[in-house]
Enzyme design. Structure first.
Site, PDB file in Angstrom:
ATOM      1  N   ARG A  37      36.621 -30.017  19.846  1.00 40.28           N
ATOM      2  CA  ARG A  37      36.668 -30.526  21.267  1.00 40.28           C
ATOM      3  C   ARG A  37      36.705 -30.353  21.894  1.00 40.28           C
ATOM      4  O   ARG A  37      35.985 -30.926  23.284  1.00 40.28           O
ATOM      5  CB  ARG A  37      37.358 -33.077  21.064  1.00 40.28           C
ATOM      6  CG  ARG A  37      36.393 -33.561  19.914  1.00 40.28           C
ATOM      7  CD  ARG A  37      37.686 -34.765  20.033  1.00 40.28           C
ATOM      8  NE  ARG A  37      36.311 -35.637  19.183  1.00 40.28           N
ATOM      9  CZ  ARG A  37      36.374 -36.438  18.454  1.00 40.28           C
ATOM     10  NH1 ARG A  37      37.433 -37.184  18.802  1.00 40.28           N
ATOM     11  NH2 ARG A  37      35.959 -37.510  18.200  1.00 40.28           N
ATOM     12  N   LYS A 198      27.155 -51.380   4.169  1.00 38.70           N
ATOM     13  CA  LYS A 198      26.585 -52.403   4.662  1.00 38.70           C
ATOM     14  C   LYS A 198      25.792 -53.012   5.394  1.00 38.70           C
ATOM     15  O   LYS A 198      25.882 -51.830   6.609  1.00 38.70           O
ATOM     16  CB  LYS A 198      28.132 -53.514   4.867  1.00 38.70           C
ATOM     17  CG  LYS A 198      29.175 -54.178   3.844  1.00 38.70           C
ATOM     18  CD  LYS A 198      30.541 -54.317   4.180  1.00 38.70           C
ATOM     19  CE  LYS A 198      31.221 -54.346   3.077  1.00 38.70           C
ATOM     20  NZ  LYS A 198      31.752 -55.678   3.967  1.00 38.70           N
ATOM     21  N   GLY A 355      30.412 -40.896  11.343  1.00 31.34           N
ATOM     22  CA  GLY A 355      32.049 -40.150  10.926  1.00 31.34           C
ATOM     23  C   GLY A 355      31.314 -39.643   9.495  1.00 31.34           C
ATOM     24  O   GLY A 355      31.407 -38.733   8.577  1.00 31.34           O
ATOM     25  N   GLY A 378      31.036 -44.009  17.259  1.00 28.22           N
ATOM     26  CA  GLY A 378      30.543 -45.888  17.985  1.00 28.22           C
ATOM     27  C   GLY A 378      29.701 -45.007  19.084  1.00 28.22           C
ATOM     28  O   GLY A 378      28.714 -45.819  18.913  1.00 28.22           O
TER      29      GLY A 378
END
Length: 408
Positions: A37, A198, A355, A378
């Site tokens: 990063r 899920k 991820g 996210g």
């Protein structure tokens, strides 16, 4: 999205430029263990330094929740970043107070200064106007180069962008340009591969993708719920049976949108979820009561690769099986390598993110061969879901009308 300001449009010589970066890096015993990063921020920092800007870096680390947690200081980032930049880096143990103001006032053109963890201030996550104003007082221009934090409406990602002329940094631009190319204005046909455990965590994603892509393949535990909604007995497999009605709505929405929704035609089964158990391959509708689906079968992988042959763009989020445990990584690895081969021969644009997805592609040894890999987590998922990202919206041309006059 092309209507946002880019750092190349800004006149930065002699200006104080606040740059929001993502320095939320892995650390162990107070030392940075992965500089990825930090490296991602270098092109924007170099661009500004070469043009004589005073570069003031804003970043968060961890979740100190407005408290000064010593273990979450950004000071350990300084030396690794300075080594990567090849120039001296200043650090001040302050964010928007007198010490920060004094340090900024003492900067020369092309200096680089890192401020302390923005989340040490409670006003950061609250997007407090007073804290955003205090940050804005330190700069003449604002650059957001942290797409991974752009889904948060925080003071350093959205609030300050309303107070200063705001631009996208080079890493931010690269992310947005690739995501626009993949989802908003793609080369068609477009195939999306969505996996994971899920359906409940990706309802918005599936509902958006069926309206955007030509083929949607669903794998992983999510596929079990959709199979069950079609009346298939999935044995002891992970399955959200309480979401059958939602699954049926997604299937109907795909049909209405003209999106071909594809589920595994064959599966790899086991009676136990452990490394290298006894397994068998069967058709997806031939699962025994005491068996669980843990991966796609070989015919499904063949079908997938053939679908890639007919596609121009691939979007990938989530593994296609329980890839963490052998041999249930086979479909994910095989499909990833097939996609990488098609990128290499120029027949496919492949964009992936999330991820688990990045981990799976690294495991397959082909992450570097994809057209673009997003590590934004996210923010990547919310973009794929069709949601607005506050930190990106603040960079639009239309959002700049009230921030043209630099703050003194």
């Amino acid at each position: 999205m092309t209507d946002f300001r880019r750092i190349q449009d800004a006149e930065v010589a002699g200006k104080r430029v606040l740059v929001r970066v993502d320095f939320n890096v892995p650390m162990k015993d107070g030392e940075v263990t992965d500089t990825t990063r930090l490296e991602a921020a270098l092109p924007t920092i170099d661009h500004l330094v070469e043009r004589g800007a005073k570069v003031i870096l804003l970043a968060h680390f961890g979740r100190p929740k407005g408290q000064r947690v010593p273990e979450m200081s950004l000071e350990p980032v300084c030396q690794p970043l300075a080594d990567l930049m090849g120039v001296e880096l200043g650090f001040v143990d302050d964010i928007a107070g007198d010490d920060a103001a004094s340090a900024v006032a003492g900067m020369q053109d092309s200096d680089v200064l890192l401020l302390q963890n923005t989340r040490y201030e409670a006003g950061e996550e609250q997007n407090d106007p007073a804290f955003a104003r205090a940050l804005a007082d330190l700069g003449d221009l604002y650059v957001n180069d942290a797409f991974s934090a752009a889904h948060r409406a925080h003071a350093s990602t959205e609030g300050v962008a309303q107070l200063l002329p705001a631009y996208a940094g080079l890493a931010m631009q690269r992310e947005i340009d690739h995501l626009v190319a993949a989802l908003e204005d793609p080369e068609r046909p477009v195939i999306a591969l969505v996996g994971g455990a899920k359906v409940s965590t990706k309802i918005d994603l599936l509902e958006n993708l069926v309206k955007k892509v030509d083929i949607l393949f669903v794998g992983g535990g999510m596929a079990n719920t959709l199979l069950f909604a079609q009346g298939v007995d999935v044995g002891t497999s992970l399955c959200e049976k309480d979401l059958v009605d939602t699954a049926k709505l997604i299937l109907v929405a795909a049909e209405k949108s003209g999106c071909k929704l594809v589920l595994p035609s064959d599966v790899t089964l086991a009676k136990e979820f452990k490394p290298n158990p006894e397994t068998r391959v069967a058709l997806s509708h031939d699962v025994a009561d005491d068996e669980m689906i843990l991966d796609c079968g070989p015919q499904t992988v063949v079908d997938l690769t053939q679908a890639m042959d007919g596609a121009k763009t691939l979007i990938w989020n989530g593994p296609l099986g329980a890839f963490e445990i052998e041999p249930f990584d086979k479909s994910t690895v095989s499909a990833a390598r097939a996609a990488a081969d098609r990128v290499a021969d120029g027949s496919l644009i492949a964009v992936a993110g999330g991820g688990d997805t990045v981990a799976a592609l690294n495991q397959a040894g082909c992450a570097q061969e994809f057209s673009f890999i997003s590590t934004a987590g996210g923010a990547f998922l919310e973009w794929m879901e069709g949601k607005s990202l506050p930190g990106v919206e603040a960079l639009r041309e239309t959002a700049q009308t009230d921030s043209e006059t630099p703050v003194a």
